[in-house]
Write a protein that holds these residues in place. Structure first.
Motif, PDB file in Angstrom:
ATOM      1  N   ILE A  25     -14.977  18.176 -85.030  1.00 45.55           N
ATOM      2  CA  ILE A  25     -14.307  17.512 -83.904  1.00 45.55           C
ATOM      3  C   ILE A  25     -15.188  17.387 -82.661  1.00 45.55           C
ATOM      4  O   ILE A  25     -14.773  16.795 -81.677  1.00 45.55           O
ATOM      5  CB  ILE A  25     -12.966  18.180 -83.538  1.00 45.55           C
ATOM      6  N   SER A  26     -16.420  17.935 -82.748  1.00 44.65           N
ATOM      7  CA  SER A  26     -17.294  17.696 -81.595  1.00 44.65           C
ATOM      8  C   SER A  26     -17.909  16.283 -81.691  1.00 44.65           C
ATOM      9  O   SER A  26     -18.532  15.803 -80.751  1.00 44.65           O
ATOM     10  CB  SER A  26     -18.369  18.777 -81.486  1.00 44.65           C
ATOM     11  N   GLN A  27     -17.712  15.627 -82.842  1.00 45.15           N
ATOM     12  CA  GLN A  27     -18.177  14.238 -82.987  1.00 45.15           C
ATOM     13  C   GLN A  27     -17.027  13.288 -82.597  1.00 45.15           C
ATOM     14  O   GLN A  27     -15.861  13.687 -82.678  1.00 45.15           O
ATOM     15  CB  GLN A  27     -18.562  13.957 -84.459  1.00 45.15           C
ATOM     16  N   PRO A  28     -17.339  12.026 -82.184  1.00 43.19           N
ATOM     17  CA  PRO A  28     -16.255  11.106 -81.812  1.00 43.19           C
ATOM     18  C   PRO A  28     -15.248  10.933 -82.961  1.00 43.19           C
ATOM     19  O   PRO A  28     -15.639  10.833 -84.124  1.00 43.19           O
ATOM     20  CB  PRO A  28     -16.989   9.791 -81.527  1.00 43.19           C
ATOM     21  N   LEU A  29     -13.967  10.925 -82.609  1.00 42.59           N
ATOM     22  CA  LEU A  29     -12.912  10.839 -83.638  1.00 42.59           C
ATOM     23  C   LEU A  29     -12.337   9.441 -83.657  1.00 42.59           C
ATOM     24  O   LEU A  29     -12.062   8.868 -82.600  1.00 42.59           O
ATOM     25  CB  LEU A  29     -11.790  11.836 -83.298  1.00 42.59           C
ATOM     26  N   VAL A  30     -12.128   8.889 -84.847  1.00 42.44           N
ATOM     27  CA  VAL A  30     -11.471   7.572 -84.962  1.00 42.44           C
ATOM     28  C   VAL A  30     -10.460   7.616 -86.094  1.00 42.44           C
ATOM     29  O   VAL A  30     -10.729   8.192 -87.147  1.00 42.44           O
ATOM     30  CB  VAL A  30     -12.464   6.401 -85.251  1.00 42.44           C
ATOM     31  N   PHE A  31      -9.300   7.014 -85.862  1.00 44.48           N
ATOM     32  CA  PHE A  31      -8.228   7.015 -86.864  1.00 44.48           C
ATOM     33  C   PHE A  31      -7.660   5.605 -86.994  1.00 44.48           C
ATOM     34  O   PHE A  31      -6.525   5.333 -86.573  1.00 44.48           O
ATOM     35  CB  PHE A  31      -7.113   8.003 -86.452  1.00 44.48           C
ATOM     36  N   PRO A  32      -8.458   4.662 -87.567  1.00 46.95           N
ATOM     37  CA  PRO A  32      -8.025   3.256 -87.579  1.00 46.95           C
ATOM     38  C   PRO A  32      -6.719   3.043 -88.328  1.00 46.95           C
ATOM     39  O   PRO A  32      -5.919   2.165 -87.962  1.00 46.95           O
ATOM     40  CB  PRO A  32      -9.186   2.535 -88.279  1.00 46.95           C
ATOM     41  N   ASP A  33      -6.437   3.846 -89.356  1.00 51.02           N
ATOM     42  CA  ASP A  33      -5.244   3.604 -90.179  1.00 51.02           C
ATOM     43  C   ASP A  33      -3.937   3.949 -89.471  1.00 51.02           C
ATOM     44  O   ASP A  33      -2.870   3.550 -89.930  1.00 51.02           O
ATOM     45  CB  ASP A  33      -5.346   4.374 -91.512  1.00 51.02           C
ATOM     46  N   ILE A  34      -4.010   4.697 -88.367  1.00 44.10           N
ATOM     47  CA  ILE A  34      -2.751   5.052 -87.696  1.00 44.10           C
ATOM     48  C   ILE A  34      -2.711   4.523 -86.252  1.00 44.10           C
ATOM     49  O   ILE A  34      -1.957   5.018 -85.420  1.00 44.10           O
ATOM     50  CB  ILE A  34      -2.496   6.583 -87.724  1.00 44.10           C
ATOM     51  N   GLN A  35      -3.533   3.499 -86.014  1.00 40.18           N
ATOM     52  CA  GLN A  35      -3.646   2.951 -84.662  1.00 40.18           C
ATOM     53  C   GLN A  35      -2.284   2.599 -84.047  1.00 40.18           C
ATOM     54  O   GLN A  35      -2.040   2.826 -82.871  1.00 40.18           O
ATOM     55  CB  GLN A  35      -4.523   1.707 -84.732  1.00 40.18           C
ATOM     56  N   GLU A  36      -1.389   2.041 -84.893  1.00 37.98           N
ATOM     57  CA  GLU A  36      -0.106   1.554 -84.366  1.00 37.98           C
ATOM     58  C   GLU A  36       0.913   2.674 -84.166  1.00 37.98           C
ATOM     59  O   GLU A  36       1.940   2.475 -83.527  1.00 37.98           O
ATOM     60  CB  GLU A  36       0.538   0.553 -85.361  1.00 37.98           C
ATOM     61  N   LEU A  37       0.676   3.834 -84.765  1.00 39.83           N
ATOM     62  CA  LEU A  37       1.692   4.898 -84.755  1.00 39.83           C
ATOM     63  C   LEU A  37       1.603   5.755 -83.495  1.00 39.83           C
ATOM     64  O   LEU A  37       0.562   5.815 -82.841  1.00 39.83           O
ATOM     65  CB  LEU A  37       1.534   5.778 -86.005  1.00 39.83           C
ATOM     66  N   HIS A  38       2.705   6.439 -83.210  1.00 41.37           N
ATOM     67  CA  HIS A  38       2.735   7.338 -82.052  1.00 41.37           C
ATOM     68  C   HIS A  38       2.080   8.656 -82.455  1.00 41.37           C
ATOM     69  O   HIS A  38       2.591   9.374 -83.307  1.00 41.37           O
ATOM     70  CB  HIS A  38       4.189   7.568 -81.623  1.00 41.37           C
ATOM     71  N   ILE A  52     -10.906  24.301 -76.103  1.00 44.29           N
ATOM     72  CA  ILE A  52     -11.564  23.375 -75.169  1.00 44.29           C
ATOM     73  C   ILE A  52     -12.507  24.136 -74.232  1.00 44.29           C
ATOM     74  O   ILE A  52     -13.497  23.589 -73.760  1.00 44.29           O
ATOM     75  CB  ILE A  52     -10.483  22.579 -74.367  1.00 44.29           C
ATOM     76  N   GLY A  53     -12.207  25.423 -73.997  1.00 43.67           N
ATOM     77  CA  GLY A  53     -13.024  26.261 -73.111  1.00 43.67           C
ATOM     78  C   GLY A  53     -14.414  26.502 -73.664  1.00 43.67           C
ATOM     79  O   GLY A  53     -15.327  26.872 -72.922  1.00 43.67           O
ATOM     80  N   ASN A  54     -14.599  26.316 -74.969  1.00 40.15           N
ATOM     81  CA  ASN A  54     -15.930  26.545 -75.554  1.00 40.15           C
ATOM     82  C   ASN A  54     -16.834  25.315 -75.462  1.00 40.15           C
ATOM     83  O   ASN A  54     -17.985  25.358 -75.883  1.00 40.15           O
ATOM     84  CB  ASN A  54     -15.816  27.030 -77.009  1.00 40.15           C
ATOM     85  N   PHE A  55     -16.306  24.215 -74.915  1.00 37.00           N
ATOM     86  CA  PHE A  55     -17.136  23.010 -74.695  1.00 37.00           C
ATOM     87  C   PHE A  55     -17.724  23.056 -73.280  1.00 37.00           C
ATOM     88  O   PHE A  55     -17.055  23.507 -72.359  1.00 37.00           O
ATOM     89  CB  PHE A  55     -16.283  21.732 -74.728  1.00 37.00           C
ATOM     90  N   ASP A  56     -18.935  22.518 -73.130  1.00 31.88           N
ATOM     91  CA  ASP A  56     -19.474  22.372 -71.779  1.00 31.88           C
ATOM     92  C   ASP A  56     -18.660  21.298 -71.049  1.00 31.88           C
ATOM     93  O   ASP A  56     -18.124  20.383 -71.694  1.00 31.88           O
ATOM     94  CB  ASP A  56     -20.948  21.978 -71.827  1.00 31.88           C
ATOM     95  N   PRO A  57     -18.559  21.394 -69.708  1.00 32.13           N
ATOM     96  CA  PRO A  57     -17.676  20.481 -68.973  1.00 32.13           C
ATOM     97  C   PRO A  57     -17.907  18.996 -69.258  1.00 32.13           C
ATOM     98  O   PRO A  57     -16.946  18.235 -69.372  1.00 32.13           O
ATOM     99  CB  PRO A  57     -17.946  20.823 -67.509  1.00 32.13           C
ATOM    100  N   GLU A  58     -19.172  18.561 -69.402  1.00 35.19           N
ATOM    101  CA  GLU A  58     -19.398  17.114 -69.666  1.00 35.19           C
ATOM    102  C   GLU A  58     -18.850  16.743 -71.039  1.00 35.19           C
ATOM    103  O   GLU A  58     -18.296  15.654 -71.232  1.00 35.19           O
ATOM    104  CB  GLU A  58     -20.870  16.694 -69.653  1.00 35.19           C
ATOM    105  N   LYS A  59     -18.987  17.653 -72.006  1.00 36.04           N
ATOM    106  CA  LYS A  59     -18.459  17.416 -73.356  1.00 36.04           C
ATOM    107  C   LYS A  59     -16.940  17.334 -73.319  1.00 36.04           C
ATOM    108  O   LYS A  59     -16.318  16.563 -74.051  1.00 36.04           O
ATOM    109  CB  LYS A  59     -18.874  18.555 -74.294  1.00 36.04           C
ATOM    110  N   VAL A  60     -16.328  18.166 -72.458  1.00 41.50           N
ATOM    111  CA  VAL A  60     -14.867  18.143 -72.326  1.00 41.50           C
ATOM    112  C   VAL A  60     -14.427  16.752 -71.887  1.00 41.50           C
ATOM    113  O   VAL A  60     -13.497  16.166 -72.448  1.00 41.50           O
ATOM    114  CB  VAL A  60     -14.373  19.198 -71.295  1.00 41.50           C
ATOM    115  N   ASP A  61     -15.144  16.206 -70.885  1.00 43.49           N
ATOM    116  CA  ASP A  61     -14.768  14.885 -70.373  1.00 43.49           C
ATOM    117  C   ASP A  61     -14.876  13.822 -71.466  1.00 43.49           C
ATOM    118  O   ASP A  61     -13.974  13.004 -71.635  1.00 43.49           O
ATOM    119  CB  ASP A  61     -15.628  14.513 -69.153  1.00 43.49           C
ATOM    120  N   GLN A  62     -15.979  13.878 -72.237  1.00 42.50           N
ATOM    121  CA  GLN A  62     -16.148  12.888 -73.330  1.00 42.50           C
ATOM    122  C   GLN A  62     -15.049  13.047 -74.376  1.00 42.50           C
ATOM    123  O   GLN A  62     -14.485  12.078 -74.868  1.00 42.50           O
ATOM    124  CB  GLN A  62     -17.462  13.125 -74.073  1.00 42.50           C
ATOM    125  N   PHE A  63     -14.774  14.307 -74.729  1.00 40.99           N
ATOM    126  CA  PHE A  63     -13.798  14.615 -75.769  1.00 40.99           C
ATOM    127  C   PHE A  63     -12.402  14.115 -75.345  1.00 40.99           C
ATOM    128  O   PHE A  63     -11.710  13.430 -76.112  1.00 40.99           O
ATOM    129  CB  PHE A  63     -13.810  16.132 -75.989  1.00 40.99           C
TER     130      PHE A  63
END
Ligand code: AVI
Length: 314
Positions: free
Chosen positions: A126-139, A149-160
């Motif tokens: 999950i530190s890599q960009p996540l994409v879920f095209p098959d459920i785009q329309e769903l809630h 989230i505390g184990n990520f560096d602050p800039e990574k948190v913002d990207q995530f």
């Protein structure tokens, strides 16, 4: 894969400021040691988060609303998400984690208890960009508990967080647990438990590294060192050399080389950032969430938030 990990470790251990990524804590022994940490009196985050979730089940369910898909980021044994099934009533549950075998076994068990929910397990970093095209329309409701989230560096948190807000496509949100800034004594004790479980968890990273790359770190030469860095608002964990030591590291070309450490030298193993409610909510807003609801415990040790993705992200 093995070469990539070896390369990553060789670079980080030979750097001017040597480090080992916290992902190397979680071999079999390390995962069990972490489970024990969560039971310790001094390690308040796990039980405090559970207290909040158990104390406000209806308020949380109301804020989350309708849930087509619950996406459990870093699911582990799926226990935390499964406690939400009766109130959130997701139609689908997707468990995501780095280790597929462990996850699949947990999902098979859970599927028997909740046959009405369509379940699947996905091995994802999950530190890599996540994409879920098959459920785009769903809630979609992303679930990220435990203050991971505390184990990520602050800039990574913002990207995530920005990535998650975009992946909601204006239709969903994030339920997240975050550890809060508190008195330094409580923080230091949580990462320096008198039983030494956190010390064993930290030292075990060296055994895992030896196994992965064939280095020869010897545990008796190293000690656990953890403290709250007030100016950076984070617990830092390190391994500190107790003597002058030389460690043999392999190289990808097959030639070994020696790395020297002097008494007191550090290998940085983890940061665990602590937030205030205001600064975490601000981060969520900047990432593309709004309509943010928060719950905390009487000591204000821990925070649970549900943040809706903006309908029209800019
Ligand atoms: C997994 N993570 C949220 C834990 C933490 O508190 O940062 C890892 C941990 N490190 C030492 N104790 C627990």
């Amino acid at each position: 894969m093995k070469n990539t990990l070896t390369e990553e470790l060789l670079i980080s251990l030979s750097a001017d400021k040597p480090s080992i990524s916290p992902k190397f804590f979680y071999d079999d022994v390390g995962s069990h040691l972490f489970d024990v940490i969560t039971l310790l009196k001094e390690y308040y985050p796990t039980r405090t988060e559970k207290w909040i979730m158990d104390s406000y089940p209806h308020e949380i369910a109301d804020a989350v609303g309708h849930c087509d898909v619950l996406l459990d980021l870093g699911a582990g044994n799926c226990a935390k998400a499964s406690r939400l099934f009766n109130t959130l009533k997701p139609k689908q549950y997707r468990a995501l984690d780095i280790s597929k075998e462990y996850l699949e076994a947990a999902v098979v068990d859970l599927q028997m208890q909740f046959p009405q929910i369509q379940m699947s397990a996905h091995a994802i970093d999950i530190s890599q960009p996540l994409v879920f095209p098959d459920i785009q329309e769903l809630h979609k409701v992303f679930f990220y508990p435990g203050s991971s989230i505390g184990n990520f560096d602050p800039e990574k948190v913002d990207q995530f967080l920005t990535n998650l807000a975009l992946e909601c496509h204006g239709n969903g949100g994030l339920l997240i647990g975050v550890d809060l800034v508190k008195d330094v004594q409580t923080l230091n004790l949580a990462y320096n438990d008198p039983l030494g479980v956190t010390a064993a968890f930290n030292l075990n990273a060296l055994l895992n590294v030896n196994r992965l790359i064939g280095s020869n770190f010897e545990l008796q030469n190293w000690e656990h060192f953890a403290f709250f860095n007030t100016s950076l608002s984070r617990i830092e964990m390190h391994l500190r050399a107790k003597a002058n030591v030389q460690v043999t590291l392999p190289s990808l070309s097959g030639k070994e080389h020696l790395v020297s450490f002097s008494t007191g030298d550090l290998i940085h193993t983890e940061n665990s950032y602590k937030y205030t409610q205001d600064n975490f909510v601000e981060k969520l807003r900047r990432a593309g969430f709004d309509d943010i609801r928060c719950w905390t415990d009487p000591n204000q040790y821990f925070l649970v938030c549900f943040a809706n993705a903006q309908k029209n992200p800019s």
